[in-house]
Design a protein around this motif. Sequence first.
Motif, short mmCIF file in Angstrom:
data_model
loop_
_atom_site.label_atom_id
_atom_site.label_comp_id
_atom_site.label_asym_id
_atom_site.label_seq_id
_atom_site.Cartn_x
_atom_site.Cartn_y
_atom_site.Cartn_z
N UNK A 44 12.78 8.74 -41.67
CA UNK A 44 12.97 8.00 -40.43
C UNK A 44 14.40 8.11 -39.93
N UNK A 45 15.34 8.16 -40.85
CA UNK A 45 16.75 8.29 -40.48
C UNK A 45 17.02 9.60 -39.77
N UNK A 46 16.37 10.66 -40.22
CA UNK A 46 16.51 11.96 -39.55
C UNK A 46 16.05 11.90 -38.10
N UNK A 47 14.99 11.13 -37.86
CA UNK A 47 14.44 11.05 -36.51
C UNK A 47 15.17 10.03 -35.64
N UNK A 48 15.57 8.90 -36.22
CA UNK A 48 16.15 7.81 -35.42
C UNK A 48 17.67 7.90 -35.31
N UNK A 49 18.31 8.46 -36.32
CA UNK A 49 19.76 8.56 -36.30
C UNK A 49 20.45 7.42 -37.02
N UNK A 69 18.65 -4.80 -52.74
CA UNK A 69 18.27 -4.90 -54.15
C UNK A 69 16.83 -5.36 -54.37
N UNK A 70 16.01 -5.31 -53.29
CA UNK A 70 14.62 -5.70 -53.47
C UNK A 70 13.73 -4.90 -52.52
N UNK A 71 12.48 -4.79 -52.89
CA UNK A 71 11.53 -3.97 -52.15
C UNK A 71 11.21 -4.55 -50.78
N UNK A 72 11.18 -5.86 -50.65
CA UNK A 72 10.84 -6.47 -49.36
C UNK A 72 11.87 -6.12 -48.30
N UNK A 73 13.15 -6.22 -48.64
CA UNK A 73 14.19 -5.88 -47.67
C UNK A 73 14.15 -4.39 -47.34
N UNK A 74 13.94 -3.56 -48.35
CA UNK A 74 13.82 -2.12 -48.11
C UNK A 74 12.66 -1.85 -47.15
N UNK A 75 11.57 -2.51 -47.36
CA UNK A 75 10.39 -2.34 -46.50
C UNK A 75 10.70 -2.72 -45.06
N UNK A 76 11.38 -3.86 -44.87
CA UNK A 76 11.75 -4.30 -43.52
C UNK A 76 12.62 -3.26 -42.83
N UNK A 82 11.53 3.23 -38.71
CA UNK A 82 10.39 4.04 -38.24
C UNK A 82 10.02 3.67 -36.80
N UNK A 83 10.08 2.38 -36.50
CA UNK A 83 9.80 1.93 -35.14
C UNK A 83 10.84 2.49 -34.17
N UNK A 85 12.54 5.20 -34.59
CA UNK A 85 12.30 6.64 -34.50
C UNK A 85 11.17 6.94 -33.54
N UNK A 86 10.12 6.12 -33.55
CA UNK A 86 9.01 6.32 -32.63
C UNK A 86 9.46 6.12 -31.19
N UNK A 87 10.38 5.19 -30.98
CA UNK A 87 10.90 4.94 -29.65
C UNK A 87 11.73 6.10 -29.12
N UNK A 88 12.31 6.88 -30.01
CA UNK A 88 13.10 8.04 -29.60
C UNK A 88 12.22 9.25 -29.30
N UNK A 89 11.03 9.26 -29.83
CA UNK A 89 10.15 10.42 -29.69
C UNK A 89 9.60 10.57 -28.30
#
Length: 89
Positions: A44-49, A69-76, A82-83, A85-89
């Motif tokens: 997503x970083x490649x697409x969104x910058x 340090x936790x999966x929930x924050x990483x997920x957010x 990703x959102x 990145x979709x807006x840039x597409x």
Amino acid sequence: MYRGLLKRTARVWSPREIQDAGIQQQVLARMQAAERGFRRLDAALERAGSEALTQILRSLKLQSIDVVDNLQTLREIVIALETAAEGKA
């Protein structure tokens, strides 16, 4: 992330301290989930910058992805990126 998962899941600082096989499996599963999350983040970083990531981290009051340090924050973060990145597409 590594230390946070060890601390939260197994309540240890080193994987060698985990005696229970069930807890070892839980830690492994969470480590694998983190790896998948970081792969999604990179894609997503490649697409969104990097500016999009910086804004997302600021909104969560985080200095860097390195402090997550936790999966929930990483997920957010991944979903927000990703959102973006979709807006840039």
